[in-house]
Structures are given as C-alpha cells and as structure tokens.
Design an enzyme around this catalytic site. Sequence first.
Site, PDB file in Angstrom:
ATOM      1  N   LYS A 183       1.220 -10.193   4.139  1.00  0.00           N
ATOM      2  CA  LYS A 183       1.311 -11.196   3.074  1.00  0.00           C
ATOM      3  C   LYS A 183       2.150 -12.379   3.526  1.00  0.00           C
ATOM      4  O   LYS A 183       1.819 -13.536   3.249  1.00  0.00           O
ATOM      5  CB  LYS A 183       1.904 -10.588   1.808  1.00  0.00           C
ATOM      6  CG  LYS A 183       2.083 -11.616   0.679  1.00  0.00           C
ATOM      7  CD  LYS A 183       2.604 -10.975  -0.585  1.00  0.00           C
ATOM      8  CE  LYS A 183       2.993 -12.029  -1.605  1.00  0.00           C
ATOM      9  NZ  LYS A 183       4.227 -12.746  -1.232  1.00  0.00           N
ATOM     10  N   HIS A 203       0.688 -10.723  -8.696  1.00  0.00           N
ATOM     11  CA  HIS A 203      -0.047 -11.374  -9.790  1.00  0.00           C
ATOM     12  C   HIS A 203      -1.536 -11.468  -9.475  1.00  0.00           C
ATOM     13  O   HIS A 203      -2.389 -11.136 -10.304  1.00  0.00           O
ATOM     14  CB  HIS A 203       0.520 -12.777 -10.048  1.00  0.00           C
ATOM     15  CG  HIS A 203       1.947 -12.802 -10.458  1.00  0.00           C
ATOM     16  ND1 HIS A 203       2.399 -12.240 -11.629  1.00  0.00           N
ATOM     17  CD2 HIS A 203       3.048 -13.317  -9.846  1.00  0.00           C
ATOM     18  CE1 HIS A 203       3.705 -12.415 -11.734  1.00  0.00           C
ATOM     19  NE2 HIS A 203       4.125 -13.059 -10.661  1.00  0.00           N
ATOM     20  N   ASP A 219      -6.824  -1.269  -2.718  1.00  0.00           N
ATOM     21  CA  ASP A 219      -5.395  -1.544  -2.603  1.00  0.00           C
ATOM     22  C   ASP A 219      -5.213  -3.030  -2.281  1.00  0.00           C
ATOM     23  O   ASP A 219      -6.189  -3.777  -2.174  1.00  0.00           O
ATOM     24  CB  ASP A 219      -4.743  -0.655  -1.538  1.00  0.00           C
ATOM     25  CG  ASP A 219      -5.392  -0.810  -0.153  1.00  0.00           C
ATOM     26  OD1 ASP A 219      -6.058  -1.842   0.090  1.00  0.00           O
ATOM     27  OD2 ASP A 219      -5.232   0.086   0.678  1.00  0.00           O
TER      28      ASP A 219
END
Length: 280
Positions: A183, A203, A219
Amino acid sequence: MEKKRKRKVKTERDGDRNPNSVQVPQIKTENPKNPFPSHSAPTPQECLEIRDNLLSLHGIPPELAKYRKSQQTNDTVEPPETVLDGLVRTILSQNTTEANSNKAFASLKSLFPTWEHVHGAESKELENAIRCGGLAPTKAKCIKNLLSCLLERKGKMCLEYLRDLSVDEVKAELSLFKGIGPKTVSCVLMFNLQLDDFPVDTHIFEIAKTMGWVPAAADRNKTYLHLNQRIPDELKFDLNCLLYTHGKLCSNCSSKRGNKQQKKFNDSSCPLLNYNKEPV
C-alpha cells in the site's frame, strides 16, 4: 543370458512411465495480476459515473489535488514533493489519523533539516520527533533502515531515480527496503510519481466490497490487484482520492461510526447507495 533378461524387464518398466500411458492432470495457476478474471465489476462506465457524482459532491481536496498530473506543468505551482519525502510521509500515515501523521511529518522536518541529520540521529531522538503519529519505535526503525539502505546502495539519500522507472520496476525497487509494504508503494506510485496505480486503504476496501466490486472472500491485496485491472487509468487518481474522502465522511460507507467529520455530511444523499449490491 540372465543379465540380458533383467535389462529387458527394466526397459519395459521404464516404458510404463510414458506420458501416453499415464495422463498427468494439469494444475491451473491463478494469474497473479488478475485474481478475479470473471468478475466484471466495476465497469468503466460505472467508474466514470461515480467519479463525476463524487466530484460534484466533494471536489478533490486541496492537499491531494496538488499531486494531480495536470498540476505538474503549471509554473505557478510549488515544486513537487520529493519522492523520499513522500515515502516517509506515507510511512508516518500508517495506522493513525491524517492530522496526526501530518503533525509527525512537520515535527520531523522541523527538528532535522536534512535526511542526513535524520540518519545520524539517535533512534530515541527520531522516535520523540514522530511520537504524535503513533507507533514511533516501529516507524523510526523503518525510516532509519530506509536511509541506511539508500546510502549503502546509492551513495546518497535520494529516491528521485525512481521517476525514470516503470510501475513494475518501482515496485521491485521499493520491495528491497524492509518495512515498505504494497500500500505504501502504491501511494508513492500514484501521488509522488504520477503513475497509474490505485492504492486500497481501509475506506476503499470497505466501499469496494459493499458495492460488489470484488467477491465477498476478497482480501485487500486481491482487491488492489482486481481494481487496478478494472479501473481505467485516466480515472484512477480522481476516483481513488474521492472514494477515500467519501469513506471518511459517510457513515454508510465506513465502519468507523461517530467520526466527527461525518457530522458534516448527510448520509441520505450518498450517491453510492444506488450502486450498492451484495458481493458474491
């Protein structure tokens, strides 16, 4: 004669292993970049509609708009953030609020004028500088390791060379630094390098599952891979920023109920309600 007979028997047994006589089933492997090839959502048209609806509702927040590609050619805009600054800022944003991570970064930059000063500082000094952002020992260790590795591999603490690399090359390069996850890499790709990538935070992950953009069992990593396949490149930046902003403000689209920011937004006007569907 006996020896010749044994060799003949061995030859016959070897022949039993002929693939024509024994069929070995082929194992189908999943495409690592496309985990849900038969899942057709979201469509390009849906992405465009949601982008336009959320853009009318929220606009692109100024702190994110400065990273847009179109802004980089404007001479009146401040110079782009360095890649190393952006990476450290993203490290500090992990598992904390945006306000706290911004305070931690500002504190870090005010106490240490250069990255050389950060590299030479005691770990406790660095931890104290970023403590307001949470997880100070872990983040300080990650930052120190990053700077040490850069100095060892490149001879200087600078990541501007990443601007000349492709998405896959940047991912491979940043994966060499301990503590830098997918990420974080994706955020650097989209914001600091202006490359077409689509980070998936909490989010966006919740919204994607609520709208059936990914199967129920997906996931975050597979959601990231799937959305990067499905969302058109030209919409990735805007849609990512808008979904992130909307997820923070709308209680319908967030598991964090009672957020003070959510009081500013009327949940009944959520434009995503028309798209919500049960994931399968």
